[in-house]
Design a protein around this motif. Structure first.
Motif, PDB file in Angstrom:
ATOM      1  N   GLU A  63       0.817  -1.225   0.000  1.00 37.14           N
ATOM      2  CA  GLU A  63       0.000   0.000   0.000  1.00 37.14           C
ATOM      3  C   GLU A  63       0.853   1.280   0.000  1.00 37.14           C
ATOM      4  N   LEU A 100       5.205   1.461  -4.986  1.00 37.01           N
ATOM      5  CA  LEU A 100       4.926   1.010  -6.347  1.00 37.01           C
ATOM      6  C   LEU A 100       6.132   0.212  -6.787  1.00 37.01           C
ATOM      7  N   VAL A 125       5.478   5.851  -1.901  1.00 40.15           N
ATOM      8  CA  VAL A 125       4.453   6.813  -2.336  1.00 40.15           C
ATOM      9  C   VAL A 125       3.961   7.701  -1.202  1.00 40.15           C
ATOM     10  N   ILE A 126       4.500   7.498  -0.004  1.00 43.08           N
ATOM     11  CA  ILE A 126       4.026   8.266   1.151  1.00 43.08           C
ATOM     12  C   ILE A 126       4.783   9.585   1.251  1.00 43.08           C
ATOM     13  N   GLY A 144       4.897  13.331   3.583  1.00 37.92           N
ATOM     14  CA  GLY A 144       4.409  13.598   4.925  1.00 37.92           C
ATOM     15  C   GLY A 144       4.565  14.947   5.548  1.00 37.92           C
ATOM     16  N   ASP A 153      -5.235   9.609   1.570  1.00 38.60           N
ATOM     17  CA  ASP A 153      -4.328   9.313   2.683  1.00 38.60           C
ATOM     18  C   ASP A 153      -4.052  10.550   3.532  1.00 38.60           C
ATOM     19  N   SER A 162      -6.289   7.309  -3.411  1.00 46.84           N
ATOM     20  CA  SER A 162      -5.223   7.070  -2.446  1.00 46.84           C
ATOM     21  C   SER A 162      -3.902   7.574  -3.014  1.00 46.84           C
ATOM     22  N   GLU A 163      -2.968   7.749  -2.103  1.00 44.93           N
ATOM     23  CA  GLU A 163      -1.645   8.228  -2.468  1.00 44.93           C
ATOM     24  C   GLU A 163      -0.986   7.292  -3.497  1.00 44.93           C
ATOM     25  N   ARG A 164      -1.170   6.006  -3.299  1.00 44.51           N
ATOM     26  CA  ARG A 164      -0.583   5.014  -4.191  1.00 44.51           C
ATOM     27  C   ARG A 164      -1.211   5.096  -5.586  1.00 44.51           C
ATOM     28  N   ALA A 224       0.289   8.167  -7.335  1.00 42.61           N
ATOM     29  CA  ALA A 224       1.661   7.906  -7.787  1.00 42.61           C
ATOM     30  C   ALA A 224       1.630   7.006  -9.024  1.00 42.61           C
ATOM     31  N   MET A 268       2.413  13.002  10.587  1.00 40.26           N
ATOM     32  CA  MET A 268       1.582  12.588   9.455  1.00 40.26           C
ATOM     33  C   MET A 268       2.070  11.272   8.867  1.00 40.26           C
ATOM     34  N   ILE A 269       3.388  11.117   8.775  1.00 39.00           N
ATOM     35  CA  ILE A 269       3.937   9.886   8.206  1.00 39.00           C
ATOM     36  C   ILE A 269       3.587   8.701   9.114  1.00 39.00           C
ATOM     37  N   LYS A 299      -0.011   7.802   8.642  1.00 39.78           N
ATOM     38  CA  LYS A 299      -0.208   7.133   7.352  1.00 39.78           C
ATOM     39  C   LYS A 299       0.254   5.686   7.403  1.00 39.78           C
ATOM     40  N   ASN A 301      -2.027   2.488   6.737  1.00 39.89           N
ATOM     41  CA  ASN A 301      -1.697   1.541   5.668  1.00 39.89           C
ATOM     42  C   ASN A 301      -1.608   0.106   6.168  1.00 39.89           C
ATOM     43  N   GLU A 346      -5.155  -0.875   6.336  1.00 42.57           N
ATOM     44  CA  GLU A 346      -5.629  -1.019   4.954  1.00 42.57           C
ATOM     45  C   GLU A 346      -5.220  -2.365   4.359  1.00 42.57           C
ATOM     46  N   LYS A 348      -9.318   3.080   4.916  1.00 45.37           N
ATOM     47  CA  LYS A 348      -9.070   4.526   4.838  1.00 45.37           C
ATOM     48  C   LYS A 348     -10.280   5.249   4.251  1.00 45.37           C
TER      49      LYS A 348
END
Ligand code: SF4
Ligand code: ZN
Ligand code: ZN
Lengths: 66, 316
Positions: free
Chosen positions: A32, A35, A60-61, A63, B166, B209-211, B214, B237-238, B241, B245, B248, B255
């Motif tokens: 998740e 990639l 992909v995160i 922050g 996210d 979603s962020e993924r 991307a 925040m990280i 997340k 995840n 998820e 999410k």
């Protein structure tokens, strides 16, 4: 196969053939949040990766609080 | 894995467990465009003739947002704020300029740039030191101010940011953990222009979603900066997340249920207290220096700039 990782930028050699899912598990990474790119094409988690493949695992995160 | 939409077996490039689907390149691009179009409609973000200002950073979310809006035929320009964070700012600025020249220009869209160092005499990190404030909060004040100013002065109808599912789910988790009720009000994907001098703000990527974003950038060959702003390291925040995840991964769709569920409740449960717009109208007045709305007499941006100038010329 040569695997390129980020944060920090580095390369590791991993033995193939191997499915994307297994490669991530071996490196302790969550699907998740990443990639997997072979050459310049995105691959799914069940894709079989060969020893000769050039792989990039891209996080992909992001922050910042802004 | 094959594409779940194509009648012939086309190889999928991404699996989406929360939608129980997998898509090939073309179907995935269509999926992303549809999700954005749905968000624009559901939250009444803007109309086809509206002029949109996209806040771009060079990262995947904001460049993908600009790309999608142009692909959907909207009139979208962008603003980039150069924060003066060494190599990171140089590289992200280069990516934005490259995208503007090679893609956006052919849609007739233009790029506006604000360089923090030019107006404040120092980059964001030096400013934060002078002001004794955390870098990210200094950064937040400057970016919010500059984006709002550009949107209002150049008469854009709406300002769009690249916040994704996210971002919003992580922010919601943080706000709920600390019961920041005031902030919960501001988590809607559309914030109206509550008072004169405030631009309307929207988050068209809130369903993705962020993924997924991307992946959209990779599939559509959008060259974005993968490296993070160095100041983001170790941020809360990280952590939020990462926690989300993990949930998820165990149960796909967490999410989305968390954030969309919150939005649903927000619209069905009538607000017990005054609305955000009413509160803004009651508490905000033009800044005595620049005229932007503020709760204090002089806005926090103007106070920051005044302090930065005294620090640079202590005797003046
Ligand atoms: S991480 Fe902090 S300093 Fe960097 S862009 Fe985000 S808010 Fe600004
Ligand atoms: Zn397809
Ligand atoms: Zn001001």
């Amino acid at each position: 196969m040569l695997v390129q990782l980020s944060h920090p930028h580095r390369q590791v050699e991993i033995k193939g053939p191997k499915r994307t899912k297994e490669l991530l598990r071996e490196l302790n990474l969550v699907m998740e949040a990443h990639l997997v790119i072979r050459g310049d094409e995105l691959v799914t988690e069940d894709e079989m990766l060969a020893d000769a493949d050039q792989i990039e695992i891209r996080p992909v995160i992001s922050g910042g609080s802004g | 894995m094959n594409c779940s939409k194509c009648p012939t077996s086309t190889r999928a490039v991404i699996g989406l467990p929360r939608h129980n689907a997998a898509f090939c390149k073309a179907c995935f691009t269509t999926f992303v465009h549809e999700q954005v179009a749905r968000a624009i409609k559901a939250f009444k973000m803007f109309a086809p003739e509206d002029r949109i200002l996209v806040a771009v950073s060079g990262g995947k979310d904001s460049l993908a947002l600009w790309h999608i809006l142009l692909a959907l035929g909207y009139r979208a320009d962008a603003l980039y704020v150069n924060l003066g964070i060494g190599a990171y700012s140089e590289e992200s600025h280069r990516k934005v300029r490259h995208y503007a020249d090679t893609v956006a220009a052919s849609h007739g869209a233009k790029l506006l740039v604000h360089v923090v160092e030019q107006e404040a005499g120092a980059g964001i990190r030096e400013l934060a030191t002078i002001l004794h404030r955390p870098t990210c909060s200094t950064c937040g004040t400057i970016k919010r101010y500059q984006f709002n100013r550009a949107a209002v002065e150049q008469e854009y109808d709406v300002m769009a940011t690249g916040h994704n599912l996210d971002d919003e789910a992580a922010r919601l988790l943080g706000n709920v953990l600390h019961w920041q009720n005031d902030y919960l009000d501001k988590q809607s994907p559309t914030l109206p222009a509550s008072v004169e001098g405030f631009a309307k703000k929207v988050k068209p990527l809130c369903r993705l979603s962020e993924r997924e974003i991307a992946a959209y950038a990779v599939v559509n060959r959008i060259d974005y900066i993968v490296e993070e702003c160095p100041m983001a390291k170790g941020s809360k925040m990280i952590l939020y997340k990462e926690v989300l995840n993990r949930l998820e991964t165990e149960s796909p769709g967490t999410k989305q249920r968390f954030y969309w569920g919150f939005l649903d409740k927000q619209t069905t449960v009538a607000p017990a207290t005054e609305s955000m717009a009413e509160k803004d109208q009651r508490t905000l007045a033009p800044c005595t220096t620049c005229g932007q709305p503020t709760t204090a007499g002089t806005c926090s941006y103007c106070k920051m700039m005044a302090k930065a100038k005294t620090a640079a010329h202590p005797r003046a």
